[in-house]
Design a protein around this motif. Structure first.
Motif, PDB file in Angstrom:
ATOM      1  N   THR A 100       0.841  -1.186   0.000  1.00  0.00           N
ATOM      2  CA  THR A 100       0.000   0.000   0.000  1.00  0.00           C
ATOM      3  C   THR A 100       0.875   1.234   0.000  1.00  0.00           C
ATOM      4  OG1 THR A 100      -0.091   0.013   2.409  1.00  0.00           O
ATOM      5  CG2 THR A 100      -1.888  -1.113   1.263  1.00  0.00           C
ATOM      6  N   THR A 101       0.345   2.271  -0.582  1.00  0.00           N
ATOM      7  CA  THR A 101       1.025   3.552  -0.550  1.00  0.00           C
ATOM      8  C   THR A 101       0.614   4.261   0.730  1.00  0.00           C
ATOM      9  OG1 THR A 101      -0.772   4.654  -1.691  1.00  0.00           O
ATOM     10  CG2 THR A 101       0.962   3.694  -3.067  1.00  0.00           C
ATOM     11  N   PRO A 102       1.343   5.311   1.138  1.00  0.00           N
ATOM     12  CA  PRO A 102       0.955   6.029   2.350  1.00  0.00           C
ATOM     13  C   PRO A 102      -0.482   6.541   2.309  1.00  0.00           C
ATOM     14  CG  PRO A 102       3.160   6.659   1.696  1.00  0.00           C
ATOM     15  CD  PRO A 102       2.613   5.777   0.608  1.00  0.00           C
ATOM     16  N   ALA A 103      -0.972   6.943   1.131  1.00  0.00           N
ATOM     17  CA  ALA A 103      -2.350   7.431   1.032  1.00  0.00           C
ATOM     18  C   ALA A 103      -3.359   6.327   1.307  1.00  0.00           C
ATOM     19  CB  ALA A 103      -2.600   8.035  -0.344  1.00  0.00           C
ATOM     20  N   ASP A 104      -2.971   5.063   1.070  1.00  0.00           N
ATOM     21  CA  ASP A 104      -3.871   3.944   1.322  1.00  0.00           C
ATOM     22  C   ASP A 104      -3.982   3.631   2.812  1.00  0.00           C
ATOM     23  OD1 ASP A 104      -4.377   3.614  -1.352  1.00  0.00           O
ATOM     24  OD2 ASP A 104      -2.889   2.036  -1.630  1.00  0.00           O
ATOM     25  N   GLN A 105      -3.037   4.081   3.587  1.00  0.00           N
ATOM     26  CA  GLN A 105      -2.984   3.756   5.006  1.00  0.00           C
ATOM     27  C   GLN A 105      -3.726   4.817   5.808  1.00  0.00           C
ATOM     28  OE1 GLN A 105       1.187   3.355   5.717  1.00  0.00           O
ATOM     29  NE2 GLN A 105       1.362   1.524   4.479  1.00  0.00           N
ATOM     30  N   LEU A 106      -5.039   4.742   5.775  1.00  0.00           N
ATOM     31  CA  LEU A 106      -5.877   5.744   6.429  1.00  0.00           C
ATOM     32  C   LEU A 106      -5.738   5.706   7.939  1.00  0.00           C
ATOM     33  CD1 LEU A 106      -9.121   5.277   4.315  1.00  0.00           C
ATOM     34  CD2 LEU A 106      -7.362   7.030   4.048  1.00  0.00           C
ATOM     35  N   GLY A 107      -5.419   4.545   8.472  1.00  0.00           N
ATOM     36  CA  GLY A 107      -5.320   4.387   9.914  1.00  0.00           C
ATOM     37  C   GLY A 107      -3.927   4.615  10.460  1.00  0.00           C
ATOM     38  N   SER A 108      -3.059   5.254   9.692  1.00  0.00           N
ATOM     39  CA  SER A 108      -1.704   5.518  10.176  1.00  0.00           C
ATOM     40  C   SER A 108      -1.571   7.000  10.524  1.00  0.00           C
ATOM     41  CB  SER A 108      -0.676   5.134   9.108  1.00  0.00           C
ATOM     42  OG  SER A 108      -0.835   5.936   7.968  1.00  0.00           O
ATOM     43  N   GLY A 109      -0.543   7.335  11.278  1.00  0.00           N
ATOM     44  CA  GLY A 109      -0.328   8.721  11.680  1.00  0.00           C
ATOM     45  C   GLY A 109      -1.514   9.225  12.487  1.00  0.00           C
ATOM     46  N   PRO A 110      -2.013  10.432  12.157  1.00  0.00           N
ATOM     47  CA  PRO A 110      -3.181  10.969  12.871  1.00  0.00           C
ATOM     48  C   PRO A 110      -4.418  10.079  12.707  1.00  0.00           C
ATOM     49  CG  PRO A 110      -2.106  12.695  11.611  1.00  0.00           C
ATOM     50  CD  PRO A 110      -1.456  11.401  11.220  1.00  0.00           C
ATOM     51  N   TYR A 132     -20.335   4.333  13.413  1.00  0.00           N
ATOM     52  CA  TYR A 132     -18.988   4.381  13.985  1.00  0.00           C
ATOM     53  C   TYR A 132     -18.196   3.131  13.617  1.00  0.00           C
ATOM     54  CZ  TYR A 132     -20.623   8.238  16.989  1.00  0.00           C
ATOM     55  OH  TYR A 132     -21.117   9.417  17.470  1.00  0.00           O
ATOM     56  N   GLY A 133     -18.837   1.993  13.687  1.00  0.00           N
ATOM     57  CA  GLY A 133     -18.162   0.739  13.353  1.00  0.00           C
ATOM     58  C   GLY A 133     -17.730   0.689  11.903  1.00  0.00           C
ATOM     59  N   PHE A 134     -18.583   1.155  10.999  1.00  0.00           N
ATOM     60  CA  PHE A 134     -18.231   1.155   9.576  1.00  0.00           C
ATOM     61  C   PHE A 134     -17.071   2.099   9.301  1.00  0.00           C
ATOM     62  CE2 PHE A 134     -18.503   2.479   5.175  1.00  0.00           C
ATOM     63  CZ  PHE A 134     -18.515   1.255   4.542  1.00  0.00           C
ATOM     64  N   ILE A 135     -17.084   3.266   9.934  1.00  0.00           N
ATOM     65  CA  ILE A 135     -15.984   4.211   9.737  1.00  0.00           C
ATOM     66  C   ILE A 135     -14.684   3.622  10.285  1.00  0.00           C
ATOM     67  CG2 ILE A 135     -15.080   6.494  10.350  1.00  0.00           C
ATOM     68  CD1 ILE A 135     -18.044   7.468  10.311  1.00  0.00           C
ATOM     69  N   THR A 136     -14.754   2.985  11.446  1.00  0.00           N
ATOM     70  CA  THR A 136     -13.558   2.347  12.023  1.00  0.00           C
ATOM     71  C   THR A 136     -13.009   1.309  11.049  1.00  0.00           C
ATOM     72  OG1 THR A 136     -14.448   2.618  14.250  1.00  0.00           O
ATOM     73  CG2 THR A 136     -12.654   1.038  13.995  1.00  0.00           C
ATOM     74  N   TYR A 137     -13.877   0.459  10.536  1.00  0.00           N
ATOM     75  CA  TYR A 137     -13.470  -0.574   9.586  1.00  0.00           C
ATOM     76  C   TYR A 137     -12.832   0.049   8.342  1.00  0.00           C
ATOM     77  CZ  TYR A 137     -13.862  -4.021   5.886  1.00  0.00           C
ATOM     78  OH  TYR A 137     -13.591  -4.840   4.822  1.00  0.00           O
ATOM     79  N   SER A 138     -13.450   1.095   7.818  1.00  0.00           N
ATOM     80  CA  SER A 138     -12.936   1.741   6.604  1.00  0.00           C
ATOM     81  C   SER A 138     -11.554   2.353   6.837  1.00  0.00           C
ATOM     82  CB  SER A 138     -13.906   2.823   6.129  1.00  0.00           C
ATOM     83  OG  SER A 138     -15.125   2.239   5.744  1.00  0.00           O
ATOM     84  N   LEU A 139     -11.365   2.985   7.987  1.00  0.00           N
ATOM     85  CA  LEU A 139     -10.064   3.580   8.293  1.00  0.00           C
ATOM     86  C   LEU A 139      -8.988   2.504   8.408  1.00  0.00           C
ATOM     87  CD1 LEU A 139     -11.123   6.268  10.911  1.00  0.00           C
ATOM     88  CD2 LEU A 139     -10.196   6.711   8.627  1.00  0.00           C
ATOM     89  N   VAL A 140      -9.327   1.390   9.018  1.00  0.00           N
ATOM     90  CA  VAL A 140      -8.367   0.298   9.172  1.00  0.00           C
ATOM     91  C   VAL A 140      -8.097  -0.370   7.835  1.00  0.00           C
ATOM     92  CG1 VAL A 140      -8.003  -1.981  10.210  1.00  0.00           C
ATOM     93  CG2 VAL A 140      -8.907  -0.117  11.595  1.00  0.00           C
ATOM     94  N   ARG A 141      -9.113  -0.555   7.036  1.00  0.00           N
ATOM     95  CA  ARG A 141      -8.983  -1.232   5.741  1.00  0.00           C
ATOM     96  C   ARG A 141      -8.107  -0.449   4.783  1.00  0.00           C
ATOM     97  NH1 ARG A 141     -11.468  -1.872   0.721  1.00  0.00           N
ATOM     98  NH2 ARG A 141     -11.502  -4.023   0.028  1.00  0.00           N
ATOM     99  N   GLY A 142      -8.350   0.852   4.694  1.00  0.00           N
ATOM    100  CA  GLY A 142      -7.564   1.693   3.795  1.00  0.00           C
ATOM    101  C   GLY A 142      -7.960   1.515   2.344  1.00  0.00           C
ATOM    102  N   GLY A 143      -7.309   2.248   1.487  1.00  0.00           N
ATOM    103  CA  GLY A 143      -7.608   2.208   0.064  1.00  0.00           C
ATOM    104  C   GLY A 143      -8.589   3.300  -0.327  1.00  0.00           C
ATOM    105  N   GLU A 144      -8.666   3.549  -1.609  1.00  0.00           N
ATOM    106  CA  GLU A 144      -9.499   4.646  -2.107  1.00  0.00           C
ATOM    107  C   GLU A 144     -10.987   4.403  -1.903  1.00  0.00           C
ATOM    108  OE1 GLU A 144     -10.643   8.274  -3.657  1.00  0.00           O
ATOM    109  OE2 GLU A 144      -8.770   7.587  -2.775  1.00  0.00           O
TER     110      GLU A 144
END
Length: 138
Positions: free
Chosen positions: A8-18, A62-74
């Motif tokens: 994954t590219t850094p942009a795909d990693q939604l759950g990283s950093g902030p 909240y659960g769906f957003i959590t899942y999406s942030l962890v999953r990553g990708g566009e």
């Protein structure tokens, strides 16, 4: 060396950093809203069914957003962005409704009074989420 499907590219990693802070807050709010709604529905559903169902809906969002942030990708980023916008809309609508017609809510929801019972985090969290998700697009 070829790039694998799991790279994954850094942009795909939604759950990283902030994004990790957002994942943590959304995870905590998923558990809090789900626990609250389940207990309330089991103990006294007839007292305030609308409030308890809205808390259960909040937990799902909240659960769906959590899942999406962890999953990553566009696709996950776009889905989370839509859910954050919907969450903000729900917080504003329910918050205004609870102030305008308190009798409709004999018991509080996660989104009552714009999330006052949760230190207004429910109204701030989707804004921060949308800012992070828009930034992650770049």
């Amino acid at each position: 060396m070829t790039e694998s499907a799991t790279d994954t590219t850094p942009a795909d990693q939604l759950g990283s950093g902030p994004g990790r802070v957002l994942v943590w807050f959304y995870g905590v709010f998923t558990v809090a809203a789900a626990s609250r709604s389940i207990v309330q529905m089991i103990m006294d559903f007839g007292k305030a069914p609308l409030a308890y169902v809205l808390s259960a809906i909040a937990a799902c969002v909240y659960g769906f957003i959590t899942y999406s942030l962890v999953r990553g990708g566009e696709k996950a980023r776009r889905a989370a962005l839509v859910c954050c916008a919907a969450e903000l809309l729900f917080v504003l609508v329910v918050g205004t409704w609870t102030l305008a017609d308190a009798s409709a809510f004999p018991d509080a929801t996660v989104w009552s009074d714009y999330g006052m019972g949760y230190l207004f985090i429910p109204v701030v969290l989707p804004v921060l989420g949308m800012l992070w998700l828009r930034r992650a697009k770049r």
